[in-house]
Design an enzyme around this catalytic site. Sequence first.
Site, mmCIF file in Angstrom:
data_model
loop_
_atom_site.group_PDB
_atom_site.id
_atom_site.type_symbol
_atom_site.label_atom_id
_atom_site.label_comp_id
_atom_site.label_asym_id
_atom_site.label_seq_id
_atom_site.Cartn_x
_atom_site.Cartn_y
_atom_site.Cartn_z
ATOM 1 N N ASP A 35 46.981 12.177 14.921
ATOM 2 C CA ASP A 35 48.010 11.474 15.231
ATOM 3 C C ASP A 35 48.288 10.791 13.302
ATOM 4 O O ASP A 35 46.911 10.795 12.752
ATOM 5 C CB ASP A 35 46.898 9.792 15.665
ATOM 6 N N LYS A 56 53.244 9.299 16.129
ATOM 7 C CA LYS A 56 54.008 8.447 16.304
ATOM 8 C C LYS A 56 54.288 7.250 16.038
ATOM 9 O O LYS A 56 54.011 6.438 16.337
ATOM 10 C CB LYS A 56 54.471 9.108 17.753
ATOM 11 N N MET A 168 50.054 -4.382 15.157
ATOM 12 C CA MET A 168 51.495 -3.750 14.949
ATOM 13 C C MET A 168 52.106 -5.543 15.287
ATOM 14 O O MET A 168 52.801 -5.269 15.885
ATOM 15 C CB MET A 168 51.880 -3.413 16.315
HETATM 16 N N1 SAH Z 1 43.872 3.313 17.667
HETATM 17 C C1 SAH Z 1 43.419 1.898 16.372
HETATM 18 C C2 SAH Z 1 45.189 0.789 16.656
HETATM 19 C C3 SAH Z 1 46.473 2.256 16.751
HETATM 20 S S1 SAH Z 1 47.528 1.163 16.731
HETATM 21 C C4 SAH Z 1 42.698 1.054 15.834
HETATM 22 O O1 SAH Z 1 42.114 1.092 16.600
HETATM 23 O O2 SAH Z 1 43.230 0.597 14.654
HETATM 24 C C5 SAH Z 1 48.651 0.406 15.379
HETATM 25 C C6 SAH Z 1 48.562 -0.268 14.462
HETATM 26 O O3 SAH Z 1 46.944 -1.056 14.010
HETATM 27 C C7 SAH Z 1 49.310 -0.597 12.647
HETATM 28 O O4 SAH Z 1 50.288 -1.039 13.736
HETATM 29 C C8 SAH Z 1 48.399 -2.073 12.206
HETATM 30 O O5 SAH Z 1 48.393 -2.964 13.001
HETATM 31 C C9 SAH Z 1 46.952 -1.262 13.020
HETATM 32 N N2 SAH Z 1 46.572 -0.615 12.000
HETATM 33 C C10 SAH Z 1 45.408 0.958 12.126
HETATM 34 N N3 SAH Z 1 45.153 1.127 11.105
HETATM 35 C C11 SAH Z 1 45.553 0.654 9.819
HETATM 36 C C12 SAH Z 1 44.596 -0.120 8.494
HETATM 37 N N4 SAH Z 1 43.878 1.129 8.140
HETATM 38 N N5 SAH Z 1 44.770 -1.669 8.435
HETATM 39 C C13 SAH Z 1 45.889 -2.230 8.666
HETATM 40 N N6 SAH Z 1 46.365 -1.468 10.212
HETATM 41 C C14 SAH Z 1 46.250 -1.284 10.815
#
Ligand code: SAH
Length: 253
Positions: A35, A56, A168
């Site tokens: 991803d 995506k 998000m």
């Molecule tokens: N599975 C992922 C989340 C995926 S949804 C997890 O557990 O972290 C995608 C969202 O995750 C983004 O829109 C943001 O809100 C958050 N996100 C993912 N990586 C991030 C990062 N390094 N810093 C801040 N927010 C992050």
Amino acid sequence: MTTNIWLVGAGPGDPELITLKAVRVLNQADVVMVDDLVNPAILEHCPQARIIRVGKRGGCRSTPQAFINRLMLRYGRQGKRLVRLKGGDPCIFGRAGEEAQWLAERGVQAGIINGITAGLAGATQCGIPLTLRGVSRGVTLVTAHTQDDSEPNWSALAAGGTTLVVYMGVARLHQVQQGLLAGGMPASTPVAIIERASLPGQRETRCTLMDLCQRATEIAVQSPAILVIGAVCAQEHLLPGTLDSKAGALAIG
Ligand code: SAH
């Protein structure tokens, strides 16, 4: 469990925030489907694998989920050792549940390996203890963006009294703010906006629920970012520090 397909969490970005189990399966993988929130540095653990990028991000060019599913199934049936590598934790807004179920319905069992989710890592990186005793009795992870564009139950979230970690949310700050205010959350509630948690360029901005949209505009907030909402955000760098991945030394403050 013996399987040749693993749905694996890569952690929030810092290449050291990944589990030993994840490193082991990456090391043995023939194919890795990645991803786009995954730090490319993680791929050092699978130099021999075929890498397929299937990102995506919201609003960007995307690989259809049906295509990803079919590809996983094909590799799974061929007996290839496949890792489906996802940012953070695969089960937190990561579709691991639906992908594993889709595969199981077709007779392929996938294993799941946790990662550190961005919300938890981001808060810690910024010195925010999400369940500080006496201040917060819990934490709620919630997405501001739903498939059907429906709103979360902001009133229930406002009344719940837990620290909120919003994923998000960048494109929906107004809805988050208005929903929580209308649900009775005080306008003075402290908020932290944490962008690029644990990655170079991590940025942390503190404000109140009232100021949220204005501050976000001022700083030109960018995805990926999480919001932490609740009294724990008023604690100024309470945790002793975080591990600096490059130096490997404890950076205090
Ligand atoms: N599975 C992922 C989340 C995926 S949804 C997890 O557990 O972290 C995608 C969202 O995750 C983004 O829109 C943001 O809100 C958050 N996100 C993912 N990586 C991030 C990062 N390094 N810093 C801040 N927010 C992050």
